[in-house]
Design a protein around this motif. Structure first.
Motif, PDB file in Angstrom:
ATOM      1  N   THR A  43       0.834  -1.201   0.000  1.00  0.00           N
ATOM      2  CA  THR A  43       0.000   0.000   0.000  1.00  0.00           C
ATOM      3  C   THR A  43       0.867   1.249   0.000  1.00  0.00           C
ATOM      4  O   THR A  43       2.040   1.226   0.393  1.00  0.00           O
ATOM      5  N   LEU A  44       0.255   2.341  -0.433  1.00  0.00           N
ATOM      6  CA  LEU A  44       0.786   3.685  -0.213  1.00  0.00           C
ATOM      7  C   LEU A  44      -0.230   4.409   0.658  1.00  0.00           C
ATOM      8  O   LEU A  44      -1.438   4.264   0.444  1.00  0.00           O
ATOM      9  N   THR A  45       0.233   5.175   1.633  1.00  0.00           N
ATOM     10  CA  THR A  45      -0.678   5.930   2.494  1.00  0.00           C
ATOM     11  C   THR A  45      -0.245   7.386   2.512  1.00  0.00           C
ATOM     12  O   THR A  45       0.893   7.689   2.883  1.00  0.00           O
ATOM     13  N   VAL A  46      -1.148   8.265   2.119  1.00  0.00           N
ATOM     14  CA  VAL A  46      -0.899   9.698   2.181  1.00  0.00           C
ATOM     15  C   VAL A  46      -1.423  10.218   3.511  1.00  0.00           C
ATOM     16  O   VAL A  46      -2.586  10.003   3.856  1.00  0.00           O
ATOM     17  N   PHE A  47      -0.562  10.870   4.266  1.00  0.00           N
ATOM     18  CA  PHE A  47      -0.955  11.526   5.512  1.00  0.00           C
ATOM     19  C   PHE A  47      -1.104  13.025   5.251  1.00  0.00           C
ATOM     20  O   PHE A  47      -0.207  13.650   4.680  1.00  0.00           O
ATOM     21  N   THR A  48      -2.228  13.589   5.682  1.00  0.00           N
ATOM     22  CA  THR A  48      -2.443  15.028   5.577  1.00  0.00           C
ATOM     23  C   THR A  48      -2.817  15.569   6.942  1.00  0.00           C
ATOM     24  O   THR A  48      -3.760  15.088   7.563  1.00  0.00           O
ATOM     25  N   MET A  49      -2.077  16.556   7.415  1.00  0.00           N
ATOM     26  CA  MET A  49      -2.377  17.190   8.682  1.00  0.00           C
ATOM     27  C   MET A  49      -3.275  18.399   8.395  1.00  0.00           C
ATOM     28  O   MET A  49      -2.869  19.330   7.693  1.00  0.00           O
ATOM     29  N   VAL A  50      -4.498  18.343   8.920  1.00  0.00           N
ATOM     30  CA  VAL A  50      -5.523  19.330   8.573  1.00  0.00           C
ATOM     31  C   VAL A  50      -5.873  20.178   9.789  1.00  0.00           C
ATOM     32  O   VAL A  50      -6.127  19.642  10.880  1.00  0.00           O
ATOM     33  N   ASN A  51      -5.894  21.477   9.604  1.00  0.00           N
ATOM     34  CA  ASN A  51      -6.232  22.406  10.669  1.00  0.00           C
ATOM     35  C   ASN A  51      -7.697  22.250  11.057  1.00  0.00           C
ATOM     36  O   ASN A  51      -8.587  22.318  10.210  1.00  0.00           O
ATOM     37  N   TYR A 110      -4.996  20.293  15.105  1.00  0.00           N
ATOM     38  CA  TYR A 110      -4.818  19.530  13.857  1.00  0.00           C
ATOM     39  C   TYR A 110      -5.299  18.095  14.031  1.00  0.00           C
ATOM     40  O   TYR A 110      -5.150  17.512  15.114  1.00  0.00           O
ATOM     41  N   HIS A 111      -5.854  17.528  12.975  1.00  0.00           N
ATOM     42  CA  HIS A 111      -6.097  16.090  12.938  1.00  0.00           C
ATOM     43  C   HIS A 111      -5.370  15.511  11.721  1.00  0.00           C
ATOM     44  O   HIS A 111      -4.942  16.251  10.828  1.00  0.00           O
ATOM     45  N   VAL A 112      -5.228  14.200  11.702  1.00  0.00           N
ATOM     46  CA  VAL A 112      -4.466  13.528  10.660  1.00  0.00           C
ATOM     47  C   VAL A 112      -5.405  12.687   9.801  1.00  0.00           C
ATOM     48  O   VAL A 112      -6.107  11.811  10.311  1.00  0.00           O
ATOM     49  N   VAL A 113      -5.408  12.955   8.516  1.00  0.00           N
ATOM     50  CA  VAL A 113      -6.175  12.165   7.558  1.00  0.00           C
ATOM     51  C   VAL A 113      -5.229  11.161   6.906  1.00  0.00           C
ATOM     52  O   VAL A 113      -4.183  11.544   6.367  1.00  0.00           O
ATOM     53  N   SER A 114      -5.571   9.876   6.980  1.00  0.00           N
ATOM     54  CA  SER A 114      -4.772   8.824   6.354  1.00  0.00           C
ATOM     55  C   SER A 114      -5.558   8.252   5.179  1.00  0.00           C
ATOM     56  O   SER A 114      -6.705   7.822   5.353  1.00  0.00           O
ATOM     57  N   GLN A 115      -4.932   8.250   4.017  1.00  0.00           N
ATOM     58  CA  GLN A 115      -5.567   7.706   2.807  1.00  0.00           C
ATOM     59  C   GLN A 115      -4.723   6.551   2.290  1.00  0.00           C
ATOM     60  O   GLN A 115      -3.677   6.743   1.681  1.00  0.00           O
ATOM     61  N   GLU A 116      -5.187   5.340   2.561  1.00  0.00           N
ATOM     62  CA  GLU A 116      -4.453   4.129   2.187  1.00  0.00           C
ATOM     63  C   GLU A 116      -4.896   3.669   0.803  1.00  0.00           C
ATOM     64  O   GLU A 116      -6.087   3.490   0.541  1.00  0.00           O
ATOM     65  N   ILE A 117      -3.913   3.462  -0.070  1.00  0.00           N
ATOM     66  CA  ILE A 117      -4.182   3.097  -1.463  1.00  0.00           C
ATOM     67  C   ILE A 117      -3.552   1.740  -1.746  1.00  0.00           C
ATOM     68  O   ILE A 117      -2.343   1.557  -1.574  1.00  0.00           O
ATOM     69  N   PRO A 118      -4.334   0.759  -2.181  1.00  0.00           N
ATOM     70  CA  PRO A 118      -3.738  -0.531  -2.557  1.00  0.00           C
ATOM     71  C   PRO A 118      -2.918  -0.391  -3.840  1.00  0.00           C
ATOM     72  O   PRO A 118      -3.338   0.283  -4.788  1.00  0.00           O
ATOM     73  N   TYR A 164      -0.215  22.510  -2.124  1.00  0.00           N
ATOM     74  CA  TYR A 164      -1.278  22.561  -1.127  1.00  0.00           C
ATOM     75  C   TYR A 164      -1.684  21.158  -0.668  1.00  0.00           C
ATOM     76  O   TYR A 164      -2.240  20.371  -1.446  1.00  0.00           O
ATOM     77  N   PRO A 165      -1.425  20.810   0.604  1.00  0.00           N
ATOM     78  CA  PRO A 165      -1.751  19.467   1.100  1.00  0.00           C
ATOM     79  C   PRO A 165      -3.206  19.059   0.911  1.00  0.00           C
ATOM     80  O   PRO A 165      -3.490  17.909   0.558  1.00  0.00           O
ATOM     81  N   VAL A 166      -4.159  19.974   1.151  1.00  0.00           N
ATOM     82  CA  VAL A 166      -5.573  19.597   1.036  1.00  0.00           C
ATOM     83  C   VAL A 166      -5.948  19.343  -0.426  1.00  0.00           C
ATOM     84  O   VAL A 166      -6.724  18.430  -0.721  1.00  0.00           O
ATOM     85  N   LYS A 167      -5.410  20.119  -1.350  1.00  0.00           N
ATOM     86  CA  LYS A 167      -5.683  19.865  -2.773  1.00  0.00           C
ATOM     87  C   LYS A 167      -5.133  18.502  -3.187  1.00  0.00           C
ATOM     88  O   LYS A 167      -5.763  17.781  -3.971  1.00  0.00           O
ATOM     89  N   PHE A 168      -3.984  18.147  -2.661  1.00  0.00           N
ATOM     90  CA  PHE A 168      -3.426  16.821  -2.899  1.00  0.00           C
ATOM     91  C   PHE A 168      -4.330  15.754  -2.310  1.00  0.00           C
ATOM     92  O   PHE A 168      -4.647  14.747  -2.955  1.00  0.00           O
ATOM     93  N   ILE A 172      -6.307  12.497  -4.142  1.00  0.00           N
ATOM     94  CA  ILE A 172      -6.191  11.103  -3.723  1.00  0.00           C
ATOM     95  C   ILE A 172      -7.564  10.503  -3.434  1.00  0.00           C
ATOM     96  O   ILE A 172      -7.821   9.320  -3.710  1.00  0.00           O
ATOM     97  N   SER A 173      -8.478  11.308  -2.905  1.00  0.00           N
ATOM     98  CA  SER A 173      -9.803  10.795  -2.550  1.00  0.00           C
ATOM     99  C   SER A 173     -10.580  10.289  -3.758  1.00  0.00           C
ATOM    100  O   SER A 173     -11.512   9.491  -3.611  1.00  0.00           O
ATOM    101  N   SER A 174     -10.212  10.722  -4.944  1.00  0.00           N
ATOM    102  CA  SER A 174     -10.932  10.301  -6.154  1.00  0.00           C
ATOM    103  C   SER A 174     -10.385   9.004  -6.743  1.00  0.00           C
ATOM    104  O   SER A 174     -10.965   8.459  -7.685  1.00  0.00           O
ATOM    105  N   LEU A 175      -9.300   8.488  -6.202  1.00  0.00           N
ATOM    106  CA  LEU A 175      -8.714   7.257  -6.719  1.00  0.00           C
ATOM    107  C   LEU A 175      -9.513   6.038  -6.255  1.00  0.00           C
ATOM    108  O   LEU A 175     -10.078   6.039  -5.159  1.00  0.00           O
ATOM    109  N   PRO A 176      -9.560   4.987  -7.066  1.00  0.00           N
ATOM    110  CA  PRO A 176     -10.327   3.797  -6.672  1.00  0.00           C
ATOM    111  C   PRO A 176      -9.668   3.045  -5.526  1.00  0.00           C
ATOM    112  O   PRO A 176      -8.439   2.953  -5.443  1.00  0.00           O
TER     113      PRO A 176
END
Length: 204
Positions: A43-51, A110-118, A164-168, A172-176
């Protein structure tokens, strides 16, 4: 002007993407010895720290789970004497250390959003090669560097390079097949305080 510069520096530190890392890189021998291979699919996991107040992004990082598990933490401020770090890559990222990384960035602001991609084995190894050969990243270039790396991996070529982390994160959220989780903590500490807390947790 001096106040403005001090304020910007403080924002960069709190966000996690503006730290100046003066610590020396770990030796190649330490990097090799620290390798941790997690079981399960790649997997790849994108971490985004969001205000939590503004919704803006403060930092981007990328975890690669391939033949070993590492976190590419460009211009990041997560440091611990037991973590091997070279060129903005954190090695030996066991589940405990990954949790410590999240905890270090999650707090009342801040909270951390983790987006795990197979991904396939080939994609994971390409990502691993790219992050480990990239080198240290300048302050505020965390999302820019990470998107530039992903664009070089088959299947991620359409990712647009951005500062921009949130734009990134939105791309990622649109990926299957993406699995998204959010991690919150309600403390007032900064990254360094949370790393110390993580040390205590790991020692118990």
């Amino acid at each position: 002007m001096k106040r403005l510069l001090i304020g910007l520096a403080a924002v960069g530190f709190v966000a996690g993407c503006g730290a100046v890392d003066n610590s020396p890189d770990s030796a190649p021998e330490a990097v090799a010895a620290a390798a941790f291979r997690a079981p399960g699919p790649k997997t790849l996991t994108v971490f985004t720290m969001v205000n939590n107040r503004s919704g803006s992004g403060g930092h981007t990082a990328l975890m690669v789970k391939g033949s070993q598990t590492v976190i590419f933490d460009p211009a990041g401020s997560f440091r611990d004497p037991r973590v091997v770090e070279r060129g903005d890559v954190l090695y030996g990222m066991s589940p405990n250390w990954v949790q410590s990384y999240r905890s270090a960035h999650a707090r009342s602001t801040y909270h951390v959003v983790s987006q795990e991609i197979p991904v396939t084995d080939e994609q994971a190894e390409r990502a691993l090669q790219l992050v480990t050969s990239n080198g240290a990243v300048p302050a505020a270039y965390c999302a820019n560097a990470t998107t530039a790396i992903l664009r070089q991996i088959n299947g991620f070529n359409d990712i647009e390079q951005t500062f921009y982390p949130v734009k990134f994160m939105e791309q990622i959220s649109s990926l299957p097949g993406v699995k998204t989780t959010k991690y919150y903590e309600n403390d007032d500490g900064d990254v360094i305080d949370a790393v110390r807390a993580g040390q205590l947790a790991l020692s118990q």
